[in-house]
Scaffold this active site. Sequence first.
Site, short mmCIF file in Angstrom:
data_model
loop_
_atom_site.label_atom_id
_atom_site.label_comp_id
_atom_site.label_asym_id
_atom_site.label_seq_id
_atom_site.Cartn_x
_atom_site.Cartn_y
_atom_site.Cartn_z
N PHE A 150 -14.46 -52.81 -45.75
CA PHE A 150 -14.00 -51.72 -46.62
C PHE A 150 -14.44 -50.36 -46.05
O PHE A 150 -14.17 -50.08 -44.89
CB PHE A 150 -14.47 -51.96 -48.06
CG PHE A 150 -13.80 -53.16 -48.69
CD1 PHE A 150 -12.55 -53.05 -49.26
CD2 PHE A 150 -14.41 -54.41 -48.68
CE1 PHE A 150 -11.93 -54.16 -49.83
CE2 PHE A 150 -13.78 -55.52 -49.25
CZ PHE A 150 -12.55 -55.38 -49.82
N SER A 151 -15.15 -49.57 -46.84
CA SER A 151 -15.42 -48.19 -46.42
C SER A 151 -16.44 -48.04 -45.30
O SER A 151 -16.67 -46.92 -44.84
CB SER A 151 -15.84 -47.35 -47.62
OG SER A 151 -14.74 -47.19 -48.49
N ILE A 152 -17.04 -49.13 -44.86
CA ILE A 152 -17.87 -49.02 -43.66
C ILE A 152 -16.98 -48.59 -42.49
O ILE A 152 -17.44 -47.98 -41.53
CB ILE A 152 -18.60 -50.35 -43.38
CG1 ILE A 152 -19.73 -50.53 -44.41
CG2 ILE A 152 -19.16 -50.42 -41.97
CD1 ILE A 152 -20.49 -51.85 -44.30
N THR A 153 -15.70 -48.87 -42.60
CA THR A 153 -14.71 -48.37 -41.65
C THR A 153 -14.92 -46.87 -41.40
O THR A 153 -14.85 -46.40 -40.26
CB THR A 153 -13.28 -48.58 -42.21
OG1 THR A 153 -13.15 -49.94 -42.64
CG2 THR A 153 -12.22 -48.24 -41.17
N LYS A 154 -15.15 -46.14 -42.47
CA LYS A 154 -15.29 -44.68 -42.36
C LYS A 154 -16.43 -44.31 -41.43
O LYS A 154 -16.33 -43.36 -40.64
CB LYS A 154 -15.56 -44.07 -43.75
CG LYS A 154 -14.42 -44.21 -44.74
CD LYS A 154 -14.81 -43.62 -46.10
CE LYS A 154 -13.65 -43.61 -47.09
NZ LYS A 154 -13.26 -44.95 -47.57
#
Lengths: 437, 437
Positions: A150-154
Amino acid sequence: MSIKPLASVILTFVCGTTLAQPAQPLPDPATTDPRTLGWMQGFPPAPEKTIRFEDGSFYKFPRTRWTFSHVRELWPTANVWRGPSAATPLSAAPRPLDAISFTDDKGGKTTWAEMLTRTYTDSILVLHKGRIVYEKYMNIAEPQVPHSVFSITKSFVGVLAATLAAEGTLDLDAPVVKYIPELKDGAYGDATVRNLMDMTVGVRYSEKYADPKAEIWDYSRAGGSLPVAADYAGPKTFYEFLLTLKKEGSHGEAFAYKTVNTEVLAWIIKRVSGKSLSALMSEKIWQPLGVENDAYFTVDAIGTEGGGGGLNLTLRDMARFGDMMRLGGKYNGRQIIPQTVIDDIRKGGDPAKFTKAAYPDVPGYGKGSSYRSMWWVSHNAHEVFDARGIHGQRIYIDPKADLVVVKLSSHPVASNLANIPLTDRAIEAVAAHLMND
Amino acid sequence: MSIKPLASVILTFVCGTTLAQPAQPLPDPATTDPRTLGWMQGFPPAPEKTIRFEDGSFYKFPRTRWTFSHVRELWPTANVWRGPSAATPLSAAPRPLDAISFTDDKGGKTTWAEMLTRTYTDSILVLHKGRIVYEKYMNIAEPQVPHSVFSITKSFVGVLAATLAAEGTLDLDAPVVKYIPELKDGAYGDATVRNLMDMTVGVRYSEKYADPKAEIWDYSRAGGSLPVAADYAGPKTFYEFLLTLKKEGSHGEAFAYKTVNTEVLAWIIKRVSGKSLSALMSEKIWQPLGVENDAYFTVDAIGTEGGGGGLNLTLRDMARFGDMMRLGGKYNGRQIIPQTVIDDIRKGGDPAKFTKAAYPDVPGYGKGSSYRSMWWVSHNAHEVFDARGIHGQRIYIDPKADLVVVKLSSHPVASNLANIPLTDRAIEAVAAHLMND
């Protein structure tokens, strides 16, 4: 837990916004294994035990306990190649952490092992001084199977952008439109790249899922994360959607966590490097780290990676990345990410801007904390900084304790508040234990 | 070449049926590189240069020169894990083959290098006595990027089924319904597993693409290879489609190449092994071979791999597999596939049944040739046997010359006749050259 309406629950699959904690009691994690429940078991699985994209069933708990490890079987994806070499060895020095006890965020006595169950852990790995002291796979997790982060992508996109800046390819103080002139008339017309990196953009973009008119819906449909109606006539790619965003308020003043900012940042780094996000991550991070497995991004209808939440990784490779961050960018015998990039992230953003945000308090991340280049920076005594994704994904770096904890989960509640307070108390107890040893 | 209507061209993407050769001249291969043409170049690509699934544009030449190397960016897929070990080394002993000349199938003088261009080669590798004597990447091909192998998928499924039989898990002489009772009322109600393996099933299933009522259309829509209309109410998975098939003629009498037979065989091996096709291939072939890269299958709406044409591989890994077949199942220091399995394939099927087929003559594969366990067996002087996929995919094994040639292509014509005669003359010339050396 009551099942929320489909329209409500799906959106956070992409965005990882922080939501309120529900009043209902949570289901017993021990009863939610897809194998014992029969989800997607057999050839074919029973009709009532089948998970599909088209009906949105993929995002209903407990099906998510299967979905988060099978993302590529539901969506098209782009590969992040590991490179041709053997993986960097990870040495192990196992420690019995299960019985370590601590007081949880509600004041109760609990243990490390109980925390793992209570936060619906799929897999977790603890590195101390670069060695594996604990590694565990639960639910249907397997070491070689990538899991949605999920937002670890960021945080990956932030590191890539900062690296391009350190190399002189990208000017973080430049206006966004220097690189993406197409955005001149919208929200980003007078924003800088740094505004994106630190999430201080004034953009009318709501991730309030209770509102059917929230822009998050358009984003999800545009990016292909959601099934669309036959007569759908809205944007059909991330690019098309970003062009529709309008300014609201001002830039550079307050932290406001909005997934679309990372999508714009991803657009910029693709354009300046001439490479796709997956190719860039392979070249700059995945190959030099010497990972074990390819990673992948979900993509939209024209192959554009989801830069805000589309990444999927294996646990050990996430641990290698985390340890590289702990070690100032050095890993596998070489400087992979410039030391200055890591130093700048650890130094953090402006706590005053963070405090201004209408953002729910998270233990260790309230007053005095900050957000920098898509990383959360605690500014606490251990100088902890971390990457986080909704439903319990985490890269937790404690430089003072020489500790990295990586965790993949399928927590039923789409809220950081539902799992981070408990998880962090447990990690703090383990950190103290390992430091005192 | 005139572009065929969308409805016509798409079907063979999955099935690899042999079609008639067109009268029109073919486009110059040198002018069809997606980079020079601008297909999918830039962030975003120009609207008129964008390739999508939903409009079917992915299968129009020359876009296919991009699509065949980017399948996972358009469809959901299942991973075939390579395992945790370093890859088996491939030693190289390069030979200058480009200028080797031969008489082509039209009586003209040509060379190996010209053949590569004329057959729209994406990549090709020649192994002689297990060493790489030639390896070339053309068009947009790269060593680490998997390419669709179309019906070569079938040959992998055939090897897996024969291996399970050798291990005692599967009885090839048993009726299909012993394993899949659900099929008792349809085409396969009185067929045996061996009938599937050798493509001697009497089933009403047409791969005639000029006929809009041909079953191939239903198969493609059911498997998710084609966009469907909003009001589509037909089968939505491979399983559902296979249940609709009706018997036509008798079983065991004549060779009739029908992709659906392999889908039934794939169903059987999943059910008897309790594993998905991707998990089984990883365990039995991909991990023991010591390949360099993960492979993948496209999947239908419920994650079922396309066993008839869904596989995607890298060139070098296909070469390792081909050499293992040449070496009687032994590779990487161990017996990977039982010797008896390879011996049985090489012995071939019944040439009388092959000759009975209403199947266009292919040089070297006419009278006296056969088909066995999803492999083509020439019964020629070199005892050549091969796996083939539409648009020029090939694993060519010449045991007498200690030769394996693997080739990935994006030929505009969906017909084996359009590329195999020329390719085979070239390989025969190279074989003679290497043997005489």
